[in-house]
Design an enzyme around this catalytic site. Structure first.
Site, PDB file in Angstrom:
ATOM      1  CG  ASN A  37      -0.313  -0.226   2.267  1.00  0.00           C
ATOM      2  OD1 ASN A  37       0.284  -0.844   2.815  1.00  0.00           O
ATOM      3  ND2 ASN A  37      -1.041   0.333   3.534  1.00  0.00           N
ATOM      4  CD  GLU A  82      -1.943   4.459   4.706  1.00  0.00           C
ATOM      5  OE1 GLU A  82      -1.054   5.379   5.219  1.00  0.00           O
ATOM      6  OE2 GLU A  82      -2.265   3.732   5.464  1.00  0.00           O
ATOM      7  CB  CYS A 134      -5.657  -1.130  -1.977  1.00  0.00           C
ATOM      8  SG  CYS A 134      -6.585  -0.485  -0.796  1.00  0.00           S
ATOM      9  CD  GLU A 187      -5.635  -5.805  -1.608  1.00  0.00           C
ATOM     10  OE1 GLU A 187      -5.038  -4.586  -0.878  1.00  0.00           O
ATOM     11  OE2 GLU A 187      -6.150  -6.544  -0.505  1.00  0.00           O
ATOM     12  CB  CYS A 246     -10.757  -2.023   0.322  1.00  0.00           C
ATOM     13  SG  CYS A 246     -10.413  -1.784  -1.320  1.00  0.00           S
ATOM     14  CB  CYS A 276      -8.736  -4.667  -3.934  1.00  0.00           C
ATOM     15  SG  CYS A 276      -7.544  -3.365  -3.298  1.00  0.00           S
TER      16      CYS A 276
HETATM   17  N1  THU Z   1      -5.460  -1.519   2.040  1.00  0.00           N
HETATM   18  C1  THU Z   1      -5.004  -1.774   1.912  1.00  0.00           C
HETATM   19  O1  THU Z   1      -3.487  -2.049   0.904  1.00  0.00           O
HETATM   20  N2  THU Z   1      -5.342  -2.910   1.093  1.00  0.00           N
HETATM   21  C2  THU Z   1      -6.312  -4.041   1.729  1.00  0.00           C
HETATM   22  O2  THU Z   1      -6.978  -4.804   1.547  1.00  0.00           O
HETATM   23  C3  THU Z   1      -6.953  -3.157   2.622  1.00  0.00           C
HETATM   24  C4  THU Z   1      -6.431  -2.031   3.480  1.00  0.00           C
HETATM   25  C5  THU Z   1      -4.177  -0.408   2.766  1.00  0.00           C
HETATM   26  C6  THU Z   1      -4.871   1.007   2.323  1.00  0.00           C
HETATM   27  C7  THU Z   1      -4.132   1.579   3.770  1.00  0.00           C
HETATM   28  O3  THU Z   1      -2.848   2.362   3.581  1.00  0.00           O
HETATM   29  C8  THU Z   1      -4.453   0.603   5.193  1.00  0.00           C
HETATM   30  O4  THU Z   1      -4.453   0.348   4.157  1.00  0.00           O
HETATM   31  C9  THU Z   1      -5.387   1.271   6.089  1.00  0.00           C
HETATM   32  O5  THU Z   1      -7.030   0.902   5.576  1.00  0.00           O
END
Ligand code: THU
Length: 128
Positions: free
Chosen positions: A43, A45, A54, A56, A87, A90
């Site tokens: 991920n 941010e 994310c 994925e 999520c 994704c």
């Molecule tokens: N996140 C992911 O990378 N993948 C997921 O399946 C769930 C959420 C990340 C997004 C964000 O940077 C952090 O997790 C919190 O939501």
């Protein structure tokens, strides 16, 4: 052949690269292509939270730019006991490329929960 353990290790390694200064939630993904290549994702941010990508999707987009569009398996790892399912955004992106992909959720105890995109996103939206 890529073993499942190699794919899990790749997801774990990718989680260490996560850029997550806001949530401190470090996610790693490893995607196995039909051509038996592994693409990693973490991920990434952003101060404008909606711009976050994310793990994925990072893995999928990295595979696509490298000419891969057929995916067999995706591992998602977070360094905690609870599993981290993908999520909604994704799930939609995964289903764009495969309706048969196996999805493995991996935790820090070495446990695996097996699922697939049909189970996670039934009745998915498609343009056709
Ligand atoms: N996140 C992911 O990378 N993948 C997921 O399946 C769930 C959420 C990340 C997004 C964000 O940077 C952090 O997790 C919190 O939501």
């Amino acid at each position: 052949m890529v073993t499942e353990q190699e794919l899990i290790n790749a997801a774990k390694e990718a989680s260490k690269k996560a850029y997550a200064p806001y949530s401190n939630f470090h996610v790693g993904a490893a995607l196995l292509t039909a051509s038996n290549k592994i693409f990693q994702g973490c991920n990434v941010e952003n101060a404008s939270f909606g711009a976050t990508n994310c793990a994925e999707r990072t893995a999928i987009f990295s595979a696509v730019v490298n000419g891969e569009r057929e995916f067999k398996k995706l591992v998602i790892f977070v360094d905690r006991e609870e599993f981290t399912p993908p999520c909604g955004i994704c799930r939609q992106v995964i289903s764009e490329f495969s309706h048969d992909i196996e999805i493995l959720l991996a935790n820090n105890k070495g446990d695996i929960k097996r699922t697939n995109i049909r189970e996670l996103l039934p009745l998915s939206f498609e343009l056709n």
